[in-house]
Motif scaffolding. Structure first.
Motif, PDB file in Angstrom:
ATOM      1  N   GLY A  17       0.824  -1.210   0.000  1.00  0.00           N
ATOM      2  CA  GLY A  17       0.000   0.000   0.000  1.00  0.00           C
ATOM      3  C   GLY A  17       0.858   1.261   0.000  1.00  0.00           C
ATOM      4  O   GLY A  17       0.581   2.218  -0.727  1.00  0.00           O
ATOM      5  N   PHE A  18       1.929   1.243   0.792  1.00  0.00           N
ATOM      6  CA  PHE A  18       2.867   2.376   0.805  1.00  0.00           C
ATOM      7  C   PHE A  18       3.567   2.493  -0.543  1.00  0.00           C
ATOM      8  O   PHE A  18       3.746   3.592  -1.073  1.00  0.00           O
ATOM      9  CB  PHE A  18       3.915   2.216   1.919  1.00  0.00           C
ATOM     10  CG  PHE A  18       3.347   2.340   3.302  1.00  0.00           C
ATOM     11  CD1 PHE A  18       2.705   3.510   3.715  1.00  0.00           C
ATOM     12  CD2 PHE A  18       3.446   1.291   4.200  1.00  0.00           C
ATOM     13  CE1 PHE A  18       2.179   3.626   4.996  1.00  0.00           C
ATOM     14  CE2 PHE A  18       2.914   1.397   5.479  1.00  0.00           C
ATOM     15  CZ  PHE A  18       2.278   2.566   5.883  1.00  0.00           C
ATOM     16  N   LEU A  19       3.958   1.357  -1.100  1.00  0.00           N
ATOM     17  CA  LEU A  19       4.619   1.361  -2.407  1.00  0.00           C
ATOM     18  C   LEU A  19       3.667   1.874  -3.484  1.00  0.00           C
ATOM     19  O   LEU A  19       4.060   2.642  -4.361  1.00  0.00           O
ATOM     20  CB  LEU A  19       5.130  -0.043  -2.751  1.00  0.00           C
ATOM     21  CG  LEU A  19       5.913  -0.179  -4.050  1.00  0.00           C
ATOM     22  CD1 LEU A  19       7.116   0.765  -4.083  1.00  0.00           C
ATOM     23  CD2 LEU A  19       6.380  -1.621  -4.227  1.00  0.00           C
ATOM     24  N   ALA A  20       2.409   1.488  -3.419  1.00  0.00           N
ATOM     25  CA  ALA A  20       1.408   1.950  -4.385  1.00  0.00           C
ATOM     26  C   ALA A  20       1.292   3.477  -4.342  1.00  0.00           C
ATOM     27  O   ALA A  20       1.239   4.133  -5.397  1.00  0.00           O
ATOM     28  CB  ALA A  20       0.053   1.307  -4.105  1.00  0.00           C
ATOM     29  N   GLN A  21       1.266   4.053  -3.148  1.00  0.00           N
ATOM     30  CA  GLN A  21       1.190   5.510  -3.018  1.00  0.00           C
ATOM     31  C   GLN A  21       2.405   6.175  -3.648  1.00  0.00           C
ATOM     32  O   GLN A  21       2.291   7.191  -4.342  1.00  0.00           O
ATOM     33  CB  GLN A  21       1.082   5.917  -1.532  1.00  0.00           C
ATOM     34  CG  GLN A  21      -0.246   5.570  -0.905  1.00  0.00           C
ATOM     35  CD  GLN A  21      -1.434   6.163  -1.646  1.00  0.00           C
ATOM     36  OE1 GLN A  21      -1.413   7.304  -2.092  1.00  0.00           O
ATOM     37  NE2 GLN A  21      -2.469   5.358  -1.823  1.00  0.00           N
ATOM     38  N   SER A  22       3.577   5.594  -3.416  1.00  0.00           N
ATOM     39  CA  SER A  22       4.808   6.133  -3.982  1.00  0.00           C
ATOM     40  C   SER A  22       4.791   6.044  -5.513  1.00  0.00           C
ATOM     41  O   SER A  22       5.236   6.965  -6.208  1.00  0.00           O
ATOM     42  CB  SER A  22       6.003   5.360  -3.398  1.00  0.00           C
ATOM     43  OG  SER A  22       7.209   5.864  -3.892  1.00  0.00           O
ATOM     44  N   MET A  23       4.245   4.946  -6.047  1.00  0.00           N
ATOM     45  CA  MET A  23       4.141   4.780  -7.500  1.00  0.00           C
ATOM     46  C   MET A  23       3.183   5.814  -8.093  1.00  0.00           C
ATOM     47  O   MET A  23       3.435   6.380  -9.156  1.00  0.00           O
ATOM     48  CB  MET A  23       3.670   3.369  -7.843  1.00  0.00           C
ATOM     49  CG  MET A  23       4.693   2.292  -7.540  1.00  0.00           C
ATOM     50  SD  MET A  23       4.006   0.628  -7.739  1.00  0.00           S
ATOM     51  CE  MET A  23       3.859   0.536  -9.541  1.00  0.00           C
ATOM     52  N   LYS A  24       2.078   6.070  -7.396  1.00  0.00           N
ATOM     53  CA  LYS A  24       1.101   7.065  -7.873  1.00  0.00           C
ATOM     54  C   LYS A  24       1.731   8.454  -7.937  1.00  0.00           C
ATOM     55  O   LYS A  24       1.509   9.198  -8.889  1.00  0.00           O
ATOM     56  CB  LYS A  24      -0.137   7.081  -6.971  1.00  0.00           C
ATOM     57  CG  LYS A  24      -1.007   5.847  -7.101  1.00  0.00           C
ATOM     58  CD  LYS A  24      -2.135   5.888  -6.077  1.00  0.00           C
ATOM     59  CE  LYS A  24      -2.887   4.581  -6.032  1.00  0.00           C
ATOM     60  NZ  LYS A  24      -3.899   4.555  -4.967  1.00  0.00           N
ATOM     61  N   LYS A  25       2.512   8.797  -6.910  1.00  0.00           N
ATOM     62  CA  LYS A  25       3.193  10.096  -6.900  1.00  0.00           C
ATOM     63  C   LYS A  25       4.155  10.195  -8.077  1.00  0.00           C
ATOM     64  O   LYS A  25       4.224  11.226  -8.749  1.00  0.00           O
ATOM     65  CB  LYS A  25       3.963  10.292  -5.586  1.00  0.00           C
ATOM     66  CG  LYS A  25       3.089  10.641  -4.413  1.00  0.00           C
ATOM     67  CD  LYS A  25       3.933  10.836  -3.162  1.00  0.00           C
ATOM     68  CE  LYS A  25       3.044  10.973  -1.936  1.00  0.00           C
ATOM     69  NZ  LYS A  25       3.789  10.858  -0.694  1.00  0.00           N
ATOM     70  N   SER A  26       4.908   9.123  -8.316  1.00  0.00           N
ATOM     71  CA  SER A  26       5.862   9.117  -9.429  1.00  0.00           C
ATOM     72  C   SER A  26       5.145   9.259 -10.771  1.00  0.00           C
ATOM     73  O   SER A  26       5.576  10.010 -11.645  1.00  0.00           O
ATOM     74  CB  SER A  26       6.695   7.832  -9.410  1.00  0.00           C
ATOM     75  OG  SER A  26       7.588   7.816 -10.496  1.00  0.00           O
ATOM     76  N   ALA A  27       4.031   8.553 -10.930  1.00  0.00           N
ATOM     77  CA  ALA A  27       3.260   8.630 -12.174  1.00  0.00           C
ATOM     78  C   ALA A  27       2.759  10.050 -12.395  1.00  0.00           C
ATOM     79  O   ALA A  27       2.822  10.582 -13.511  1.00  0.00           O
ATOM     80  CB  ALA A  27       2.091   7.652 -12.136  1.00  0.00           C
ATOM     81  N   LYS A  28       2.282  10.686 -11.326  1.00  0.00           N
ATOM     82  CA  LYS A  28       1.771  12.055 -11.432  1.00  0.00           C
ATOM     83  C   LYS A  28       2.897  13.001 -11.850  1.00  0.00           C
ATOM     84  O   LYS A  28       2.715  13.849 -12.717  1.00  0.00           O
ATOM     85  CB  LYS A  28       1.165  12.480 -10.092  1.00  0.00           C
ATOM     86  CG  LYS A  28       0.402  13.762 -10.153  1.00  0.00           C
ATOM     87  CD  LYS A  28      -0.320  14.044  -8.837  1.00  0.00           C
ATOM     88  CE  LYS A  28      -1.162  15.305  -8.978  1.00  0.00           C
ATOM     89  NZ  LYS A  28      -1.896  15.593  -7.748  1.00  0.00           N
ATOM     90  N   THR A  29       4.066  12.840 -11.235  1.00  0.00           N
ATOM     91  CA  THR A  29       5.229  13.663 -11.560  1.00  0.00           C
ATOM     92  C   THR A  29       5.618  13.507 -13.034  1.00  0.00           C
ATOM     93  O   THR A  29       6.014  14.467 -13.682  1.00  0.00           O
ATOM     94  CB  THR A  29       6.435  13.259 -10.667  1.00  0.00           C
ATOM     95  OG1 THR A  29       6.060  13.441  -9.307  1.00  0.00           O
ATOM     96  CG2 THR A  29       7.657  14.093 -10.967  1.00  0.00           C
ATOM     97  N   GLN A  30       5.490  12.265 -13.544  1.00  0.00           N
ATOM     98  CA  GLN A  30       5.860  11.981 -14.938  1.00  0.00           C
ATOM     99  C   GLN A  30       4.714  12.267 -15.916  1.00  0.00           C
ATOM    100  O   GLN A  30       4.873  12.091 -17.118  1.00  0.00           O
ATOM    101  CB  GLN A  30       6.286  10.517 -15.084  1.00  0.00           C
ATOM    102  CG  GLN A  30       7.530  10.144 -14.301  1.00  0.00           C
ATOM    103  CD  GLN A  30       7.889   8.683 -14.488  1.00  0.00           C
ATOM    104  OE1 GLN A  30       7.959   8.190 -15.610  1.00  0.00           O
ATOM    105  NE2 GLN A  30       8.114   7.981 -13.390  1.00  0.00           N
ATOM    106  N   GLY A  31       3.563  12.664 -15.392  1.00  0.00           N
ATOM    107  CA  GLY A  31       2.428  12.951 -16.252  1.00  0.00           C
ATOM    108  C   GLY A  31       1.796  11.712 -16.864  1.00  0.00           C
ATOM    109  O   GLY A  31       1.231  11.760 -17.951  1.00  0.00           O
TER     110      GLY A  31
END
Length: 105
Positions: A17-31
């Motif tokens: 769940g923590f990793l999923a949140q981190s992945m979502k942030k990265s995806a948002k940063t990368q558009g």
């Protein structure tokens, strides 16, 4: 770009769940358009519909034959174990890129 749907699977779902949140942030940063869901290993079949890739926590390797059997029903969906270094560091960017590389194969 089409939305990519990623499923993370671990024992209880907490660390993924923590990793999923981190992945979502990265995806948002990368558009990137990405959804990431984290579930426990007993819930795979309830969540696998519409997923583009399934990533298993490295600590589930002991279940590899069971997981292969489960995934054989969904042979069009790529899957793999999250590299230890990404999982241990909760590296959202590395894990996201790993997931996207599996989808691209």
């Amino acid at each position: 770009m089409t939305k990519k749907n990623i499923l993370l699977v671990c024992g209880g779902g907490a660390s993924s769940g923590f990793l999923a949140q981190s992945m979502k942030k990265s995806a948002k940063t990368q558009g990137l358009l990405v959804t990431v869901e984290a579930v426990g290993d007993s819930e795979i079949e309830d969540y696998i519909d519409e997923k583009d890739v399934v990533l298993f926590g490295p600590h589930l390797r002991y279940m590899e034959s069971e997981l292969k059997e489960t995934m054989s029903e969904f042979d069009s969906i790529p899957y793999d174990f999250i590299p230890d270094a990404y999982y241990g560091a909760l590296d959202g960017e590395g894990t996201l890129n790993f997931a996207l590389s599996l989808i691209a194969k």
